[in-house]
Design a protein around this motif. Structure first.
Motif, PDB file in Angstrom:
ATOM      1  N   SER A  31       0.797  -1.219   0.000  1.00 27.32           N
ATOM      2  CA  SER A  31       0.000   0.000   0.000  1.00 27.32           C
ATOM      3  C   SER A  31       0.830   1.270   0.000  1.00 27.32           C
ATOM      4  O   SER A  31       1.760   1.420   0.797  1.00 27.32           O
ATOM      5  CB  SER A  31      -0.923  -0.002   1.216  1.00 27.32           C
ATOM      6  OG  SER A  31      -1.710   1.169   1.220  1.00 27.32           O
ATOM      7  N   GLY A  33      -1.138   3.811   0.223  1.00 35.18           N
ATOM      8  CA  GLY A  33      -2.352   4.544   0.554  1.00 35.18           C
ATOM      9  C   GLY A  33      -2.424   4.967   2.010  1.00 35.18           C
ATOM     10  O   GLY A  33      -3.429   5.511   2.463  1.00 35.18           O
ATOM     11  N   VAL A  34      -1.351   4.744   2.756  1.00 34.95           N
ATOM     12  CA  VAL A  34      -1.407   4.986   4.190  1.00 34.95           C
ATOM     13  C   VAL A  34      -0.997   6.422   4.509  1.00 34.95           C
ATOM     14  O   VAL A  34       0.069   6.863   4.108  1.00 34.95           O
ATOM     15  CB  VAL A  34      -0.477   4.015   4.944  1.00 34.95           C
ATOM     16  CG1 VAL A  34      -0.688   4.147   6.440  1.00 34.95           C
ATOM     17  CG2 VAL A  34      -0.712   2.587   4.498  1.00 34.95           C
ATOM     18  N   GLY A  35      -1.847   7.125   5.233  1.00 41.73           N
ATOM     19  CA  GLY A  35      -1.582   8.531   5.549  1.00 41.73           C
ATOM     20  C   GLY A  35      -0.915   8.734   6.890  1.00 41.73           C
ATOM     21  O   GLY A  35      -1.173   9.716   7.564  1.00 41.73           O
ATOM     22  N   GLU A  36      -0.068   7.815   7.296  1.00 40.78           N
ATOM     23  CA  GLU A  36       0.635   8.008   8.566  1.00 40.78           C
ATOM     24  C   GLU A  36       2.034   7.414   8.480  1.00 40.78           C
ATOM     25  O   GLU A  36       2.301   6.585   7.610  1.00 40.78           O
ATOM     26  CB  GLU A  36      -0.155   7.396   9.728  1.00 40.78           C
ATOM     27  CG  GLU A  36      -0.380   5.898   9.618  1.00 40.78           C
ATOM     28  CD  GLU A  36      -1.117   5.337  10.834  1.00 40.78           C
ATOM     29  OE1 GLU A  36      -0.830   5.768  11.958  1.00 40.78           O
ATOM     30  OE2 GLU A  36      -1.968   4.448  10.648  1.00 40.78           O
ATOM     31  N   ASP A  38       5.376   5.246   8.724  1.00 40.70           N
ATOM     32  CA  ASP A  38       5.600   3.812   8.890  1.00 40.70           C
ATOM     33  C   ASP A  38       6.498   3.557  10.092  1.00 40.70           C
ATOM     34  O   ASP A  38       6.631   2.427  10.531  1.00 40.70           O
ATOM     35  CB  ASP A  38       6.225   3.198   7.632  1.00 40.70           C
ATOM     36  CG  ASP A  38       7.552   3.827   7.285  1.00 40.70           C
ATOM     37  OD1 ASP A  38       7.655   5.065   7.322  1.00 40.70           O
ATOM     38  OD2 ASP A  38       8.514   3.087   6.985  1.00 40.70           O
ATOM     39  N   VAL A  40       7.534   3.383  13.902  1.00 38.56           N
ATOM     40  CA  VAL A  40       6.870   3.269  15.191  1.00 38.56           C
ATOM     41  C   VAL A  40       7.381   4.448  16.030  1.00 38.56           C
ATOM     42  O   VAL A  40       8.508   4.921  15.827  1.00 38.56           O
ATOM     43  CB  VAL A  40       7.233   1.916  15.837  1.00 38.56           C
ATOM     44  CG1 VAL A  40       6.689   1.819  17.244  1.00 38.56           C
ATOM     45  CG2 VAL A  40       6.708   0.783  14.978  1.00 38.56           C
ATOM     46  N   ARG A 360      -3.141   9.744  -4.946  1.00 41.15           N
ATOM     47  CA  ARG A 360      -2.239  10.079  -3.854  1.00 41.15           C
ATOM     48  C   ARG A 360      -1.403   8.854  -3.510  1.00 41.15           C
ATOM     49  O   ARG A 360      -1.942   7.804  -3.142  1.00 41.15           O
ATOM     50  CB  ARG A 360      -2.983  10.534  -2.596  1.00 41.15           C
ATOM     51  CG  ARG A 360      -2.001  11.132  -1.562  1.00 41.15           C
ATOM     52  CD  ARG A 360      -2.633  11.322  -0.214  1.00 41.15           C
ATOM     53  NE  ARG A 360      -2.861  10.053   0.475  1.00 41.15           N
ATOM     54  CZ  ARG A 360      -3.342   9.950   1.705  1.00 41.15           C
ATOM     55  NH1 ARG A 360      -3.661  11.039   2.384  1.00 41.15           N
ATOM     56  NH2 ARG A 360      -3.526   8.746   2.251  1.00 41.15           N
ATOM     57  N   ALA A 364       5.433   7.071   2.973  1.00 40.83           N
ATOM     58  CA  ALA A 364       5.730   6.649   4.338  1.00 40.83           C
ATOM     59  C   ALA A 364       5.756   5.124   4.378  1.00 40.83           C
ATOM     60  O   ALA A 364       4.976   4.475   5.084  1.00 40.83           O
ATOM     61  CB  ALA A 364       4.691   7.200   5.301  1.00 40.83           C
ATOM     62  N   VAL A 365       6.621   4.556   3.575  1.00 41.62           N
ATOM     63  CA  VAL A 365       6.805   3.100   3.519  1.00 41.62           C
ATOM     64  C   VAL A 365       8.288   2.823   3.356  1.00 41.62           C
ATOM     65  O   VAL A 365       9.036   3.703   2.940  1.00 41.62           O
ATOM     66  CB  VAL A 365       6.064   2.461   2.322  1.00 41.62           C
ATOM     67  CG1 VAL A 365       4.555   2.574   2.471  1.00 41.62           C
ATOM     68  CG2 VAL A 365       6.505   3.081   1.009  1.00 41.62           C
TER      69      VAL A 365
ATOM     70  N   ASP B 155       9.091  -5.024  14.465  1.00 47.95           N
ATOM     71  CA  ASP B 155       7.849  -4.288  14.612  1.00 47.95           C
ATOM     72  C   ASP B 155       6.974  -4.577  13.405  1.00 47.95           C
ATOM     73  O   ASP B 155       7.343  -4.282  12.282  1.00 47.95           O
ATOM     74  CB  ASP B 155       8.123  -2.787  14.701  1.00 47.95           C
ATOM     75  CG  ASP B 155       8.677  -2.396  16.065  1.00 47.95           C
ATOM     76  OD1 ASP B 155       8.191  -2.948  17.062  1.00 47.95           O
ATOM     77  OD2 ASP B 155       9.588  -1.563  16.122  1.00 47.95           O
ATOM     78  N   ASP B 157       3.902  -4.061  10.832  1.00 55.12           N
ATOM     79  CA  ASP B 157       3.187  -2.884  10.353  1.00 55.12           C
ATOM     80  C   ASP B 157       1.728  -3.030  10.758  1.00 55.12           C
ATOM     81  O   ASP B 157       1.007  -3.865  10.244  1.00 55.12           O
ATOM     82  CB  ASP B 157       3.317  -2.765   8.827  1.00 55.12           C
ATOM     83  CG  ASP B 157       2.803  -1.411   8.329  1.00 55.12           C
ATOM     84  OD1 ASP B 157       2.106  -0.727   9.108  1.00 55.12           O
ATOM     85  OD2 ASP B 157       3.098  -1.045   7.191  1.00 55.12           O
ATOM     86  N   ARG B 159      -0.543  -0.621  10.711  1.00 52.84           N
ATOM     87  CA  ARG B 159      -1.391   0.459  10.200  1.00 52.84           C
ATOM     88  C   ARG B 159      -2.495  -0.092   9.295  1.00 52.84           C
ATOM     89  O   ARG B 159      -2.357  -1.152   8.695  1.00 52.84           O
ATOM     90  CB  ARG B 159      -0.546   1.445   9.397  1.00 52.84           C
ATOM     91  CG  ARG B 159       0.601   2.042  10.198  1.00 52.84           C
ATOM     92  CD  ARG B 159       1.511   2.873   9.329  1.00 52.84           C
ATOM     93  NE  ARG B 159       2.153   2.085   8.287  1.00 52.84           N
ATOM     94  CZ  ARG B 159       2.752   2.606   7.227  1.00 52.84           C
ATOM     95  NH1 ARG B 159       2.762   3.904   7.050  1.00 52.84           N
ATOM     96  NH2 ARG B 159       3.322   1.821   6.338  1.00 52.84           N
ATOM     97  N   LEU B 160      -3.588   0.666   9.184  1.00 49.43           N
ATOM     98  CA  LEU B 160      -4.614   0.336   8.195  1.00 49.43           C
ATOM     99  C   LEU B 160      -3.996   0.513   6.816  1.00 49.43           C
ATOM    100  O   LEU B 160      -3.169   1.389   6.614  1.00 49.43           O
ATOM    101  CB  LEU B 160      -5.817   1.284   8.332  1.00 49.43           C
ATOM    102  CG  LEU B 160      -6.517   1.315   9.695  1.00 49.43           C
ATOM    103  CD1 LEU B 160      -7.601   2.388   9.689  1.00 49.43           C
ATOM    104  CD2 LEU B 160      -7.123  -0.052   9.998  1.00 49.43           C
ATOM    105  N   ALA B 161      -4.445  -0.314   5.863  1.00 45.67           N
ATOM    106  CA  ALA B 161      -3.824  -0.283   4.538  1.00 45.67           C
ATOM    107  C   ALA B 161      -4.084   1.015   3.793  1.00 45.67           C
ATOM    108  O   ALA B 161      -3.300   1.435   2.951  1.00 45.67           O
ATOM    109  CB  ALA B 161      -4.298  -1.468   3.713  1.00 45.67           C
ATOM    110  N   VAL B 162      -5.209   1.644   4.080  1.00 42.36           N
ATOM    111  CA  VAL B 162      -5.522   2.927   3.448  1.00 42.36           C
ATOM    112  C   VAL B 162      -6.072   3.844   4.521  1.00 42.36           C
ATOM    113  O   VAL B 162      -6.936   3.441   5.288  1.00 42.36           O
ATOM    114  CB  VAL B 162      -6.593   2.766   2.343  1.00 42.36           C
ATOM    115  CG1 VAL B 162      -6.878   4.097   1.692  1.00 42.36           C
ATOM    116  CG2 VAL B 162      -6.150   1.752   1.307  1.00 42.36           C
ATOM    117  N   SER B 163      -5.544   5.056   4.623  1.00 41.33           N
ATOM    118  CA  SER B 163      -6.086   5.990   5.605  1.00 41.33           C
ATOM    119  C   SER B 163      -5.894   7.412   5.135  1.00 41.33           C
ATOM    120  O   SER B 163      -5.131   7.689   4.223  1.00 41.33           O
ATOM    121  CB  SER B 163      -5.438   5.769   6.966  1.00 41.33           C
ATOM    122  OG  SER B 163      -4.054   5.961   6.884  1.00 41.33           O
ATOM    123  N   ALA B 164      -6.621   8.319   5.815  1.00 41.56           N
ATOM    124  CA  ALA B 164      -6.630   9.723   5.394  1.00 41.56           C
ATOM    125  C   ALA B 164      -5.272  10.374   5.553  1.00 41.56           C
ATOM    126  O   ALA B 164      -4.976  11.357   4.926  1.00 41.56           O
ATOM    127  CB  ALA B 164      -7.656  10.497   6.202  1.00 41.56           C
TER     128      ALA B 164
END
Ligand SMILES: Cc1ncc(COP(=O)(O)O)c(C=O)c1O
Lengths: 385, 164
Positions: A31, A33-36, A38, A40, A360, A364-365, B155, B157, B159-164
């Protein structure tokens, strides 16, 4: 539906949510598609949080948030941008920028007040304005201007009902940034029309070229700006839910009124972690920013070389490539990419009509994922011809 | 030589020895030719010693035993620490040798196929050296982190695969 309020019926669930549901059904996806982040949260921050629990920090805090945290924020803002905020009454700790945005809108918007929102823009702005009873008025920024809002575009949307404008630079989803001189022109418009500027600067620390300009540091803007920022992106602390709002004492007092009744305070555990983050994170922050910047260079070159034209984003961790050459709508492109190559990206139209024709892609990967994603994209684009 | 670009190259390579000059060039904006030249220079200068792989032998099903040895040494007029340290370093069983401050002089790490192997190596080759006054051997029971890498934990991952 009989129990649902009219106001809520007027807002739609986000395009990202819709895409997320699609992704759920696909196995082994990678993905962009992640908006945060990677990353921790850096260990010293997690460790400080554990220690705070051991010492029994488990209570409510002041409605405004832990004073020490507010003082650290005041120091940072003074040091980084030369803006002065009084930790007592001009800084409010919120449950993420998300809450800060909701508070400022609810504290300032009257029915029929208009709020100008440049698009493509963050998905929450429009719904939050509507929930606050206001009217979102969008402007379409353009790729040939690197998705910056221009003074002309803004001026053309100002009416006697215009109350506020929301700015978000560095920007989600485009990665666009604005220079001090460019923001200055918007500040002039705001002063002339007596507009409130809500500046969501959550990606400020993720600026790779030039320096970030804090909107409230501009001439005459300190009292007409509500500055929103937080720990989520720069410190890799999305799940902790800590943000802050700074600005004019009277507005902050009224935001605090809502916060006091609806949130009471942000979680103390996360506030303690934020204290540690602001105290001792220079090194970990620098490392993360350096790494994002390397990936940024990789992905921008990679996308352009496979024919997904992409302007150079100077901040955040997003690229916003154009799919104009492929005669597909954003959603179609993204859905097929997901099904055929198991690669998730977010269709640009999730961020407003101005995002149609774009995707988009977040970087962040890890670099391995990035390279793999680029080769899947290349294969896919190759098949489209 | 200690400019920012050099440091950046070394940091990137220290983390991933297999990365190509082309990729480093894309990431940093330094032309590929310059990257290759700079790496060549660093290799010749000895700033880059070698490109190796961090192996978790246990995961690979191969047993190795590690021991940490604290050494006290006698110095005389002719021989400082360097000569004894270098002498010990010559043994292929020895992974690392450091001169340290504190209660002893040299910190040595030895790697062998079995406890017996390692013990007899220390007894026969190290303790018998004339300059070695005293040794304390600690056998390593479990390794948690090596070369900056956690061995038993990654660690995930989350996270959700798709997020805002
Ligand atoms: C522009 C922007 N504002 C706000 C948020 C939400 O931030 P927080 O985690 O502080 O609520 C995000 C998260 O994606 C964002 O991209």
């Amino acid at each position: 539906m009989k129990h649902i309020s009219n106001r809520v019926q007027n807002i739609h669930s986000s395009g990202i949510r819709k895409f997320f549901d699609l992704v759920l059904g696909v196995e082994d996806i990678i993905s962009l598609g992640v908006g945060e982040p990677d990353f921790v949260t850096p260990w010293h921050i997690r460790e400080a949080c554990i220690y705070s629990l051991e010492r029994g920090y488990t209570s409510y805090t002041s409605n405004w948030g832990v004073l020490e945290l507010r003082e650290l924020i005041a120091d940072k803002l003074r040091g980084d941008y030369g803006v002065e905020y009084d930790p007592e009454g001009e800084i409010l700790i919120t449950t993420g920028v998300s809450e800060g945005m909701d508070l400022v809108l609810r504290a300032t918007i009257n029915p029929s007040d208009e709020v100008i929102i440049p698009e493509p823009g963050y998905v929450a702005y429009k719904p939050c304005v509507i929930l606050a009873g206001g009217m979102p008025v969008t402007i379409d920024t353009r790729i040939d201007n690197d998705f910056k809002a221009t003074p002309e575009e803004i001026t053309s949307k100002i009416t006697e009902n215009t109350k506020a404008i929301i700015l978000n630079y560095p920007n989600n989803p485009t990665g666009s940034t604005m220079k001090g001189s460019e923001l200055e022109e918007i500040a002039d418009i705001a002063v002339e029309h007596d507009l409130l500027v809500i500046s969501d600067e959550i990606y400020a620390k993720l600026t790779y070229e030039g320096t970030h300009t804090c909107f409230s540091s501009l001439n005459g803007m300190r009292n007409n700006t509500i500055l929103l920022n937080g720990m989520s992106k720069a410190y890799a602390m999305t799940g902790w839910r800590i943000g802050y709002a700074c600005g004019n004492r009277e507005i902050l007092e009224n935001m605090m009124k809502i916060h006091q009744y609806t949130m009471l305070c942000s979680p103390i555990t996360a506030q303690m972690a934020a204290v540690e983050a602001l105290r001792n994170s220079d090194d970990s922050l620098r490392k993360m920013v350096t790494e994002y910047n390397r990936r940024r260079n990789l992905i921008v070159k990679g996308l352009n070389s496979i024919g997904l034209h992409c302007f150079e984003p100077k901040g955040a961790f997003y690229t916003f490539p154009s799919i104009a050459d492929f005669n597909l709508k954003s959603e179609e492109f993204a859905e097929r990419l997901l099904r055929e190559e198991m690669l998730a990206v977010v269709p640009g139209n999730a961020f407003g009509n101005a995002g149609e024709g774009y995707l988009r892609c977040a970087y962040a990967v890890s670099r391995e994922v990035l390279n793999e994603a680029l080769s899947r994209l290349e294969r896919f684009v190759g098949r489209l011809g | 030589m200690k400019d920012d670009k050099t440091i950046e190259m070394l940091q990137i390579l220290e983390e991933d020895a297999r990365i190509t000059p082309a990729e480093i060039s894309k990431m940093t904006g330094v032309p590929e030719k310059n990257v290759s030249e700079l790496i060549g220079k660093l290799e010749r200068k000895g700033a880059i010693i070698k490109y190796k792989t961090v192996v978790d032998w246990e995961k690979a099903g191969v047993e190795y035993i590690y021991a940490l040895i604290d050494l006290k040494v006698n110095l005389d007029r002719d021989n400082g620490y360097d000569s004894i340290a270098e002498r010990i370093s010559m043994f292929p069983e020895v992974e690392s040798v450091r001169l340290v401050s504190g209660n002893y002089d040299l910190a040595v790490i030895v790697k062998g196929k079995s406890m017996k192997d390692v013990a007899s190596f220390i007894a026969e080759k190290i303790s018998t050296l004339e300059q070695v006054r005293d040794t304390v051997t600690h056998f390593s029971l479990k390794m948690y982190k090596r070369e900056g890498e956690m061995l038993h934990k990654k660690d995930a991952d989350r996270r959700l695969a798709v997020s805002a």
